[in-house]
Scaffold this motif. Structure first.
Motif, PDB file in Angstrom:
ATOM      1  N   ILE A   1       0.869  -1.177   0.000  1.00 43.15           N
ATOM      2  CA  ILE A   1       0.000   0.000   0.000  1.00 43.15           C
ATOM      3  C   ILE A   1       0.900   1.219   0.000  1.00 43.15           C
ATOM      4  O   ILE A   1       1.816   1.326   0.817  1.00 43.15           O
ATOM      5  CB  ILE A   1      -0.896   0.032   1.252  1.00 43.15           C
ATOM      6  CG1 ILE A   1      -1.773  -1.203   1.312  1.00 43.15           C
ATOM      7  CG2 ILE A   1      -1.738   1.319   1.277  1.00 43.15           C
ATOM      8  CD1 ILE A   1      -2.465  -1.405   2.657  1.00 43.15           C
TER       9      ILE A   1
ATOM     10  N   THR B   1      -5.121  -0.471  -7.285  1.00 45.13           N
ATOM     11  CA  THR B   1      -6.398   0.132  -6.886  1.00 45.13           C
ATOM     12  C   THR B   1      -6.149   1.391  -6.072  1.00 45.13           C
ATOM     13  O   THR B   1      -5.410   1.370  -5.094  1.00 45.13           O
ATOM     14  CB  THR B   1      -7.225  -0.843  -6.022  1.00 45.13           C
ATOM     15  OG1 THR B   1      -7.400  -2.066  -6.740  1.00 45.13           O
ATOM     16  CG2 THR B   1      -8.566  -0.261  -5.661  1.00 45.13           C
ATOM     17  N   HIS B   2      -6.785   2.479  -6.482  1.00 43.01           N
ATOM     18  CA  HIS B   2      -6.781   3.733  -5.720  1.00 43.01           C
ATOM     19  C   HIS B   2      -8.035   3.697  -4.853  1.00 43.01           C
ATOM     20  O   HIS B   2      -9.120   3.439  -5.343  1.00 43.01           O
ATOM     21  CB  HIS B   2      -6.819   4.912  -6.691  1.00 43.01           C
ATOM     22  CG  HIS B   2      -6.579   6.247  -6.070  1.00 43.01           C
ATOM     23  ND1 HIS B   2      -7.385   6.789  -5.104  1.00 43.01           N
ATOM     24  CD2 HIS B   2      -5.599   7.160  -6.292  1.00 43.01           C
ATOM     25  CE1 HIS B   2      -6.925   7.982  -4.756  1.00 43.01           C
ATOM     26  NE2 HIS B   2      -5.834   8.219  -5.465  1.00 43.01           N
ATOM     27  N   THR B   3      -7.897   3.963  -3.545  1.00 40.45           N
ATOM     28  CA  THR B   3      -9.048   3.810  -2.633  1.00 40.45           C
ATOM     29  C   THR B   3      -9.997   4.996  -2.636  1.00 40.45           C
ATOM     30  O   THR B   3     -11.046   4.927  -2.008  1.00 40.45           O
ATOM     31  CB  THR B   3      -8.577   3.542  -1.192  1.00 40.45           C
ATOM     32  OG1 THR B   3      -7.770   4.635  -0.751  1.00 40.45           O
ATOM     33  CG2 THR B   3      -7.809   2.233  -1.106  1.00 40.45           C
TER      34      THR B   3
ATOM     35  N   GLU C   1      -4.908   9.349   1.294  1.00 42.50           N
ATOM     36  CA  GLU C   1      -5.204   8.571   0.089  1.00 42.50           C
ATOM     37  C   GLU C   1      -4.292   7.353   0.093  1.00 42.50           C
ATOM     38  O   GLU C   1      -3.188   7.397   0.629  1.00 42.50           O
ATOM     39  CB  GLU C   1      -4.967   9.390  -1.193  1.00 42.50           C
ATOM     40  CG  GLU C   1      -5.960  10.510  -1.369  1.00 42.50           C
ATOM     41  CD  GLU C   1      -5.923  11.154  -2.760  1.00 42.50           C
ATOM     42  OE1 GLU C   1      -5.236  10.629  -3.670  1.00 42.50           O
ATOM     43  OE2 GLU C   1      -6.594  12.184  -2.917  1.00 42.50           O
ATOM     44  N   GLN C   2      -4.779   6.267  -0.495  1.00 38.88           N
ATOM     45  CA  GLN C   2      -3.979   5.051  -0.583  1.00 38.88           C
ATOM     46  C   GLN C   2      -4.099   4.438  -1.973  1.00 38.88           C
ATOM     47  O   GLN C   2      -5.159   4.505  -2.592  1.00 38.88           O
ATOM     48  CB  GLN C   2      -4.435   4.004   0.437  1.00 38.88           C
ATOM     49  CG  GLN C   2      -4.120   4.366   1.864  1.00 38.88           C
ATOM     50  CD  GLN C   2      -4.474   3.253   2.828  1.00 38.88           C
ATOM     51  OE1 GLN C   2      -5.388   2.466   2.598  1.00 38.88           O
ATOM     52  NE2 GLN C   2      -3.736   3.179   3.927  1.00 38.88           N
TER      53      GLN C   2
ATOM     54  N   LYS D   1      -9.004   2.002 -10.714  1.00 38.98           N
ATOM     55  CA  LYS D   1      -8.394   0.676 -10.891  1.00 38.98           C
ATOM     56  C   LYS D   1      -7.764   0.559 -12.258  1.00 38.98           C
ATOM     57  O   LYS D   1      -8.299   1.055 -13.241  1.00 38.98           O
ATOM     58  CB  LYS D   1      -9.475  -0.409 -10.782  1.00 38.98           C
ATOM     59  CG  LYS D   1      -9.377  -1.245  -9.567  1.00 38.98           C
ATOM     60  CD  LYS D   1     -10.384  -2.374  -9.597  1.00 38.98           C
ATOM     61  CE  LYS D   1     -10.352  -2.915  -8.205  1.00 38.98           C
ATOM     62  NZ  LYS D   1     -11.025  -4.031  -7.885  1.00 38.98           N
TER      63      LYS D   1
END
Length: 193
Positions: free
Chosen positions: A25, A80-82, A95-96, A73
């Motif tokens: 991550i 994947t961007h959260t 942000e992750q 995504k």
């Protein structure tokens, strides 16, 4: 124990994590700098929207895919961007981006992580900014890079994850730039591939 990365430093992610990494991550965190109020009384903060992006490149330096706030995504599902945080409010990562290293396609040579000030403020107005790499299997922080270098830049090419001899490594790029999106940084990213 986490490594505090310096600009230009390279590390082996698996060595620092103490074993095989399947998923990492990339966390981005920041706070808006506090400003003095009217006649120097009180303080106020202005919302700042920093955006994390991850761009996947092949051996020839061509973009394969990317994940960012407008495309959460990659088409293959490996990154994947959260979701977009528009203020930096709160503790921890704002942000992750989650990277499943086992799913990253074989033709991908490197992943470049960038941060951009979408609202256009420069980094002199940002405090406590960092990016970090975390082992997703145990939430152990592997490496951290301080982004709070004050300056007139609105973007930074943070780091590169790349394959070398069958192992994932990380290079702390730390190059300042200008632009509201990663697309505007592409001319500056290319030399780091």
């Amino acid at each position: 124990m986490s490594v505090n990365l310096q600009k230009g430093q390279k590390i082996s992610l698996e060595k620092e994590a103490g074993g095989t990494l399947n998923k990492v991550i990339m966390g981005l965190g920041w706070d808006a700098a506090k400003k003095k109020g009217f006649f120097g009384f009180g303080t106020r903060t202005e919302e700042i929207d920093l955006d994390a992006s991850c761009i996947m490149f092949d051996e020839q330096g061509k973009v394969i895919d990317y994940a960012w706030f407008r495309q959460l995504k990659t088409k293959d599902g490996s990154i994947t961007h959260t979701g977009d945080n528009r203020t930096g409010a709160g503790d921890g990562d704002d942000e992750q981006i989650i990277v499943d290293l086992q799913k990253v396609p074989a033709q991908a040579k490197s992943l470049i992580f960038t941060v951009n000030s979408f609202t256009g403020q420069d980094f002199s107005q940002v405090e406590n900014a960092y990016c970090r790499i975390v082992n997703a299997s145990n939430n152990q922080e592997i490496a951290r890079y301080n982004l709070s270098v004050q300056g007139a830049h609105t973007a930074q090419i943070m780091a590169k994850l790349y394959r070398h001899n069958g192992e994932w490594k990380m290079y702390a790029i730390g190059e300042n730039g200008k632009g509201k999106t990663f697309e505007e940084l592409m001319p500056q990213i290319t030399p780091h591939l």
